[in-house]
Design an enzyme around this catalytic site. Structure first.
Site, short mmCIF file in Angstrom:
data_model
loop_
_atom_site.label_atom_id
_atom_site.label_comp_id
_atom_site.label_asym_id
_atom_site.label_seq_id
_atom_site.Cartn_x
_atom_site.Cartn_y
_atom_site.Cartn_z
CB CYS A 1 -0.90 0.00 1.23
SG CYS A 1 -2.05 1.40 1.29
CG HIS B 1 -5.49 -2.18 -2.02
ND1 HIS B 1 -4.50 -2.82 -1.28
CD2 HIS B 1 -5.27 -0.85 -1.83
CE1 HIS B 1 -3.75 -1.92 -0.67
NE2 HIS B 1 -4.18 -0.71 -0.99
CD GLU B 2 -6.43 1.65 -4.64
OE1 GLU B 2 -6.67 2.59 -3.85
OE2 GLU B 2 -5.30 1.14 -4.74
CG HIS C 1 -7.46 2.54 0.52
ND1 HIS C 1 -6.83 2.59 1.75
CD2 HIS C 1 -6.50 2.13 -0.35
CE1 HIS C 1 -5.57 2.24 1.63
NE2 HIS C 1 -5.34 1.95 0.36
#
Length: 200
Positions: free
Chosen positions: A105, A147-148, A151
């Site tokens: 990250c 992953h994004e 976030h």
């Protein structure tokens, strides 16, 4: 629709894990205007400077549900785009296949740890102009979309690791942290870890 937004931005400092914005759910994008487009340009510039494949709004200190990406899929086909208000759909039952791979990250630079995620993901949302979009991701692109989107829901990938793996991740980061200035990637990564002699 994103070509005009991938260039012309300003590199911003990347926000690190531990900052409140990184661990809270973001606000939805409701206005697809010049201000959003300026942010997207800055995010593309920042992602490129940091040599990343994806970057979420929270990673430049903005609690806004938007991410940018420039990432290859399992067939090494590169996809570039912007997703606002993403929702990820993952395979279930017999179609669900987990793939363990090293994950890192930009907000915890210099550290990687193996994490198993579904090898396929469908991400739906809007582009930077408010048009509905759907992206089907495999391989690294599937991981990037997950992953994004994590976030933007206040989840960092360390939250998905075991306590032991998380401890190893932080140890690796702490060992590399001195190479990343506070305003990285505005200031570039140092090629070697600073020593006291370098400060004289």
């Amino acid at each position: 629709m994103t070509e005009d937004l991938t260039a012309g931005g300003t590199v911003l400092p990347i926000t690190r894990w531990g900052e409140p914005v990184m661990h809270a759910k973001t606000e939805p994008v409701t206005t697809f205007d010049d201000e959003l487009h300026a942010l997207v340009r800055d995010m593309f510039a920042t992602m490129e400077a940091a040599d990343g494949v994806g970057l979420a709004g929270t990673q430049v200190g903005r609690s806004l549900a938007v991410f940018v990406f420039d990432c290859p899929d399992a067939d090494d086909v590169r996809t570039v785009g912007v997703v606002c208000n993403p929702v990820v759909e993952l395979p279930e039952g017999k179609d669900r296949k987990l793939e363990a791979a090293e994950e890192g990250c930009l907000s915890l630079p210099g550290a990687f740890q193996s994490l198993a995620r579904p090898d396929r993901a469908i991400c739906r949302g809007q582009d930077a102009h408010g048009n509905d979009i759907e992206i089907v991701g495999t391989g690294l692109l599937a991981r990037c979309l997950q992953h994004e989107t994590d976030h933007l829901n206040g989840t960092v990938f360390g939250d998905r690791l075991s306590a032991r793996s998380r401890k190893q991740l932080y140890a690796t980061h702490n060992n590399a942290a001195a190479r990343y200035p506070e305003d990285w990637p505005v200031s570039p990564k140092l090629l070697v870890k600073p020593t006291p002699a370098d400060d004289e």
